[in-house]
Each structure stands twice: as C-alpha cells, then as structure tokens.
Design an enzyme around this catalytic site. Sequence first.
Site, PDB file in Angstrom:
ATOM      1  N   ASP A 180       0.839  -1.196   0.000  1.00 50.25           N
ATOM      2  CA  ASP A 180       0.000   0.000   0.000  1.00 50.25           C
ATOM      3  C   ASP A 180       0.871   1.242   0.000  1.00 50.25           C
ATOM      4  O   ASP A 180       1.945   1.263   0.602  1.00 50.25           O
ATOM      5  CB  ASP A 180      -0.910   0.014   1.236  1.00 50.25           C
ATOM      6  CG  ASP A 180      -0.126   0.135   2.530  1.00 50.25           C
ATOM      7  OD1 ASP A 180       0.013   1.263   3.053  1.00 50.25           O
ATOM      8  OD2 ASP A 180       0.369  -0.898   3.024  1.00 50.25           O
ATOM      9  N   SER A 181       0.414   2.279  -0.709  1.00 55.97           N
ATOM     10  CA  SER A 181       1.079   3.577  -0.746  1.00 55.97           C
ATOM     11  C   SER A 181       2.541   3.421  -1.162  1.00 55.97           C
ATOM     12  O   SER A 181       2.824   2.893  -2.239  1.00 55.97           O
ATOM     13  CB  SER A 181       0.930   4.268   0.610  1.00 55.97           C
ATOM     14  OG  SER A 181       1.246   5.638   0.517  1.00 55.97           O
TER      15      SER A 181
END
Length: 340
Positions: A180-181
């Site tokens: 994520d991210s």
Amino acid sequence: MSAPQNQAAVDLQDQAAVDLPLPGRQARILAEMMRLGWRPLLDHIPGRLMTPLMIRTAFATGALLVRPDSRARVRRFRATARGPGSTAPRTITGEWVRPRDPDEGVVLYLHGGGYSFCSPRTHRVITGRLAATSGLRVLAPRYRLAPEHPYPAAFDDAMDCYLWLLDQGVPAGRVVIAGDSSGGHLAAAVAIEACRSDTPVPAGVVLFSPWVDLSCERLAQIDRSQRDPFISPVVAQRCGLQYAGGHDWSGPGLSLLNCDGLTLPPFLIQAGGAEAMREEIEQFAGVLTEAGTSCELQVWPGQIHVFQAFNRLLPAAREAMNDAARFIRTSVETPTTSSP
C-alpha cells in the site's frame, strides 16, 4: 503521457467503477474527520517538529489500539539473505501472518508509510485480514526506513525477501507481491526488477493506493482542486526527497513508468476516488495496459487513500480486500510463466 495511455487509464477506471458501491455514511464521516483534523495537523505543524520519529511514534501508538484479526496468527521472522550485487549476507526481519490452515503460496506484503515510517506491526489490520481471506501466509518484512536509510535500502531489503522466498523453494508462481502507498510503489518496483533481471516473476501484484510519482510534481496542484483528506503534498514531497536521497527520479527502482518491453505479471490496483494520487495511479494503470500487462484498476468512489486499512469500519474496505483475496487465490492457482 501520451493520449492513448491516458484513455486506457480512463477506460479501466470507468469499467471498474460500474459495480463499485458509493461511499456509505461511515466512509463520508471518516473522510470529513481526516479533512478537518488530520490534514490541518500535517499542513501546519512546522517540518522541524514533524520528524520521522514523531510520526513513527504516533502510528505505532495507534496500532496498539487495533486488535489483530483473530483468524490469523503472527510470529516473528528473521533470516539471512544475499541479494544480487551484495557483498555480504544481510539479515532480513519482519513477521509471518498465518491463517489457521494456510494454502500453498505466500503473499509478500510491503507496508506503506512514505518510506519513512510504519512497520509490519502497524499494518496487521491489513495483513491479518489478507491472510484470513486469501488463505495464504503473508510475509511482511521490516525494511529499512528513510531518512536514515535512503534508496536503495528499502528496495534492496524487499528484493532480498523475494529472492529468499525463491531460495526456500517457494515457486515464483505461488508468490503474490502486495503493498500500500509507498509499499505499493515498492511492490511494483520489485516486480519490474524481477523482469529486468531475468528473475522468476511473481504470480501477481496487488497495489492499494500506490504512490507512483515520488517527486510529487503534480500532487500539490491536484490537491488544490481536490483536497485530499489524508495525504499532505508537503509531507509526501519531503518523504520522497528523503527516500530518493539525490538519485534520479527516473532511475530503476524509483520510476514505475519505464516498463516498456517487460512481460509483467497481472496487476490488481485499487484506489480511492477521493485521493489526490488518483491521477498518477490511473496513469500507471494506463502505462501497464499499453505495455500489454493485464491490469485491473478499481477506483472506489468517495474512499480515501489506503481505505483498506479501515476494514473494521468500512463495508467497502472489506469488499475491496475480498476482491484482493480472490485475485490472489486466482493468481496462485493459475501461475504466470516465469522468466528464465
């Protein structure tokens, strides 16, 4: 970016958004709380006070308040690996997150946090549910963080973990890389590097709100017209500069858009409709599609950056993670042809 690539990204978004639910009351309240509380905190506290240590402490404290998924068990991970180009063995650490009766296969999960904060512990709310819903073991490494350890430290650690799994006899066709991210950026970079270096490629890649452009050139401009409830462009740019450490933004391991001619595994990319990084995520999906890579892009209306972390609160986050689990299971059941 060329017009065909942009059109491909838009087409993917429109197709994926057809069956995605509109944000419920919980999602709207969460976005407003972030917009009124979290964003002003990030935007107005001076940089000299908003240190990595302060943010790391805040996230670590918050993680203590979240109960891990009861359907998964966590144990520490420690191993020795020697990645390509390394002169000596390196110790890699992290944690295994295991469902009760794991199926064959592994999810290598790379946590987000701007390359500067967070840890496998802060992301158990994601890794625990991912293990429980996919039925696979999840390996979450504790990679080195900037600014103490700029690029390529995190990239090397992630590659070491992937190569260690292969050395342990786990077939590449039974490994899915997810993140994520900034961890999404890292996951994509590892998959791209595997192709470039003729390393066996993973079965698939799952990205939750991946951070595509570490230079944040367009982020501030987009944020002015579509204020992101969660991401501060000022903080994001500072994190990007700390991680890049003076390296060229377009270099291998930093740029995700230079993947022409590579036979990449299938991608599932999920983004929130309310996040300012949505444009660069759509651009990356378009680049993958133009390169011939199978890429499913889901833009969830009204959701914030990495909304999957709120799967205890948001029905849409649980549904998104169920989609990710289905993609993972399908990927390891029908593995891609690995590079020689």
